[in-house]
Write a protein that holds these residues in place. Structure first.
Motif, PDB file in Angstrom:
ATOM      1  N   LYS A  23      43.859  50.417  32.369  1.00 15.65           N
ATOM      2  CA  LYS A  23      43.867  50.828  33.778  1.00 15.65           C
ATOM      3  C   LYS A  23      43.108  52.149  33.977  1.00 15.65           C
ATOM      4  O   LYS A  23      42.239  52.270  34.833  1.00 15.65           O
ATOM      5  CB  LYS A  23      45.319  50.990  34.243  1.00 15.65           C
ATOM      6  N   LEU A  24      43.439  53.128  33.171  1.00 15.01           N
ATOM      7  CA  LEU A  24      42.818  54.443  33.342  1.00 15.01           C
ATOM      8  C   LEU A  24      41.338  54.412  32.960  1.00 15.01           C
ATOM      9  O   LEU A  24      40.523  55.115  33.561  1.00 15.01           O
ATOM     10  CB  LEU A  24      43.578  55.508  32.542  1.00 15.01           C
ATOM     11  N   ALA A  25      40.991  53.580  31.983  1.00 19.86           N
ATOM     12  CA  ALA A  25      39.579  53.487  31.586  1.00 19.86           C
ATOM     13  C   ALA A  25      38.735  52.885  32.703  1.00 19.86           C
ATOM     14  O   ALA A  25      37.575  53.257  32.889  1.00 19.86           O
ATOM     15  CB  ALA A  25      39.457  52.650  30.309  1.00 19.86           C
ATOM     16  N   SER A  27      29.230  38.505  52.267  1.00 18.56           N
ATOM     17  CA  SER A  27      28.516  37.722  51.259  1.00 18.56           C
ATOM     18  C   SER A  27      29.419  37.633  50.034  1.00 18.56           C
ATOM     19  O   SER A  27      30.375  38.405  49.886  1.00 18.56           O
ATOM     20  CB  SER A  27      27.198  38.420  50.890  1.00 18.56           C
ATOM     21  N   ALA A  28      29.104  36.693  49.151  1.00 20.95           N
ATOM     22  CA  ALA A  28      29.916  36.538  47.933  1.00 20.95           C
ATOM     23  C   ALA A  28      29.905  37.832  47.129  1.00 20.95           C
ATOM     24  O   ALA A  28      30.928  38.245  46.577  1.00 20.95           O
ATOM     25  CB  ALA A  28      29.384  35.368  47.105  1.00 20.95           C
ATOM     26  N   ALA A  29      28.755  38.482  47.092  1.00 23.47           N
ATOM     27  CA  ALA A  29      28.644  39.722  46.299  1.00 23.47           C
ATOM     28  C   ALA A  29      29.464  40.852  46.928  1.00 23.47           C
ATOM     29  O   ALA A  29      30.111  41.624  46.222  1.00 23.47           O
ATOM     30  CB  ALA A  29      27.176  40.134  46.188  1.00 23.47           C
ATOM     31  N   GLU A  30      29.433  40.950  48.257  1.00 26.70           N
ATOM     32  CA  GLU A  30      30.213  41.996  48.926  1.00 26.70           C
ATOM     33  C   GLU A  30      31.706  41.769  48.717  1.00 26.70           C
ATOM     34  O   GLU A  30      32.460  42.706  48.424  1.00 26.70           O
ATOM     35  CB  GLU A  30      29.909  41.997  50.432  1.00 26.70           C
ATOM     36  N   ARG A  31      32.097  40.525  48.845  1.00 25.15           N
ATOM     37  CA  ARG A  31      33.515  40.198  48.668  1.00 25.15           C
ATOM     38  C   ARG A  31      33.951  40.539  47.245  1.00 25.15           C
ATOM     39  O   ARG A  31      34.992  41.165  47.030  1.00 25.15           O
ATOM     40  CB  ARG A  31      33.747  38.713  48.971  1.00 25.15           C
ATOM     41  N   GLU A  32      33.135  40.131  46.279  1.00 23.33           N
ATOM     42  CA  GLU A  32      33.484  40.388  44.884  1.00 23.33           C
ATOM     43  C   GLU A  32      33.532  41.891  44.603  1.00 23.33           C
ATOM     44  O   GLU A  32      34.399  42.365  43.869  1.00 23.33           O
ATOM     45  CB  GLU A  32      32.485  39.674  43.957  1.00 23.33           C
ATOM     46  N   ALA A  33      32.625  42.641  45.223  1.00 29.65           N
ATOM     47  CA  ALA A  33      32.612  44.095  45.007  1.00 29.65           C
ATOM     48  C   ALA A  33      33.890  44.734  45.564  1.00 29.65           C
ATOM     49  O   ALA A  33      34.462  45.639  44.952  1.00 29.65           O
ATOM     50  CB  ALA A  33      31.379  44.710  45.669  1.00 29.65           C
ATOM     51  N   LEU A  34      34.355  44.251  46.713  1.00 30.16           N
ATOM     52  CA  LEU A  34      35.599  44.790  47.289  1.00 30.16           C
ATOM     53  C   LEU A  34      36.796  44.428  46.412  1.00 30.16           C
ATOM     54  O   LEU A  34      37.661  45.264  46.146  1.00 30.16           O
ATOM     55  CB  LEU A  34      35.798  44.234  48.714  1.00 30.16           C
ATOM     56  N   VAL A  35      36.832  43.174  45.965  1.00 31.00           N
ATOM     57  CA  VAL A  35      37.954  42.728  45.122  1.00 31.00           C
ATOM     58  C   VAL A  35      37.953  43.499  43.800  1.00 31.00           C
ATOM     59  O   VAL A  35      39.009  43.903  43.297  1.00 31.00           O
ATOM     60  CB  VAL A  35      37.899  41.205  44.897  1.00 31.00           C
ATOM     61  N   ASP A  36      36.762  43.742  43.266  1.00 31.22           N
ATOM     62  CA  ASP A  36      36.643  44.489  42.010  1.00 31.22           C
ATOM     63  C   ASP A  36      37.263  45.887  42.146  1.00 31.22           C
ATOM     64  O   ASP A  36      38.027  46.328  41.286  1.00 31.22           O
ATOM     65  CB  ASP A  36      35.155  44.594  41.633  1.00 31.22           C
ATOM     66  N   ARG A  64      40.689  47.417  40.244  1.00 30.63           N
ATOM     67  CA  ARG A  64      40.703  48.630  39.423  1.00 30.63           C
ATOM     68  C   ARG A  64      41.564  49.738  40.009  1.00 30.63           C
ATOM     69  O   ARG A  64      42.142  50.530  39.272  1.00 30.63           O
ATOM     70  CB  ARG A  64      39.273  49.138  39.238  1.00 30.63           C
ATOM     71  N   ALA A  65      41.624  49.807  41.328  1.00 28.62           N
ATOM     72  CA  ALA A  65      42.299  50.963  41.951  1.00 28.62           C
ATOM     73  C   ALA A  65      43.224  50.552  43.094  1.00 28.62           C
ATOM     74  O   ALA A  65      43.745  51.404  43.798  1.00 28.62           O
ATOM     75  CB  ALA A  65      41.251  51.944  42.471  1.00 28.62           C
TER      76      ALA A  65
END
Ligand SMILES: [Fe+2]
Length: 296
Positions: free
Chosen positions: A23-25, A45-54, A58-59
């Motif tokens: 988690k911290l890494a 877009s699929a990329a925008e959605r994936e970037a938000l989910v990513d 992580r946080a």
């Protein structure tokens, strides 16, 4: 026996360590790492959605930046949230009929007695901690239409990081804060009678999905902590930790067309000064959801 236990099991230090270190890494280093530019919030877009989910993986939070500016169409919140798996809106007290809450300074009326509808600072909390335990807010969105002239910034901290701070300091702090009777919010009543009964519950809960949830407010009024030395020590330690400065705490000032998508992380709001034009007063739409961001 399963290969990996729950990281939130206080008796499984190995599972906790593995989860904590990963988690911290992966935790974002600065607020800019949370920001995802979104061309059209109505159609990610699929990329925008994936970037938000990513970012949310992580946080537990992400900030989208769109060019919608002062567009006041609040449907954007519902449509964008829906693309991220946020569907079940909490009909909280001051929400409008569609369960979306416009946050703007209220000069009078019932809203004006609640801090969110003033220009005052709001201390650390998660949303809806006073909800029934089976109707907790797991997802939250803010969409900014007008920013304040000055102030109105949010500090943000992943509640899983707050858990890590506490557990690393003392597992007894976590032990105190998972007690089902640790935190009581007195009933909310007005001249017309009771609006919400008293609620008692833990600070940290682990859901059936194995995910960590946090109910918390740092305010001292309208909150009763269990009279117990360990609870007192944990609450005091956390309040101090939140007052400090940590690279894990992000500070952001949402711009018009920007918004926050999160799994109800800890947050604050600084006091603000509105534009002298009442039509350009700070305006944020808020949605509270029983869902988490999908895929997180
Ligand atoms: Fe909030």
């Amino acid at each position: 026996m399963p290969e990996t236990g729950s990281p939130f099991d206080l008796d499984d230090d190995r599972a906790y360590r593995a989860w904590r270190d990963a988690k911290l890494a992966a935790y974002p280093r600065r607020v800019d790492d949370l920001v995802v530019e979104v061309r059209d919030p109505w159609h990610l877009s699929a990329a925008e959605r994936e970037a938000l989910v990513d970012r949310c993986r992580r946080a537990n939070m992400a900030i989208y930046a769109s060019a919608r500016g002062h567009d006041e169409d609040r449907e954007v919140l519902r449509v964008l949230g829906g693309q991220l798996g946020l569907h079940r809106l909490d009909h909280n007290l001051n929400a409008d009929e569609d369960a979306i809450t416009p946050l703007r300074v209220a000069d009078d009326g019932p809203r004006s007695t609640y801090i969110p509808y003033t220009s005052r600072a709001i201390d650390w909390h998660t949303d809806g901690y006073y909800n029934r335990l089976d109707q907790q807010v797991h997802g939250m969105m803010l969409h900014c239409v007008y920013a304040a002239r000055d102030g109105g910034a949010n500090a943000l901290l992943d509640h899983e990081v707050a858990y890590i701070w506490l557990r690393d300091e003392s597992p007894d702090y976590v032990r105190a804060l998972i007690r089902p009777d640790v935190m009581t919010i007195p009933a909310n009543a007005d001249a017309g009678g009771e609006i919400r009964p008293e609620r008692t519950g833990p600070v940290f809960m682990v859901g059936p999905d194995g995910r960590l949830h946090m109910r918390y407010t740092r305010r001292k009024r309208n909150i009763l902590w269990k009279a117990d030395a360990q609870v007192g020590a944990a609450v005091e330690w956390l309040a101090k930790a939140l007052a400090g400065d940590s690279p894990c705490i992000f500070r952001a000032r949402l711009q018009p067309g920007w918004g926050l998508v999160c799994n109800n992380v800890l947050h604050t709001r600084t006091a603000f000064t509105d534009d002298s034009d009442p039509r350009r007063r700070r305006l944020l739409y808020r949605g509270r959801y029983y869902d988490r961001v999908a895929g997180t």
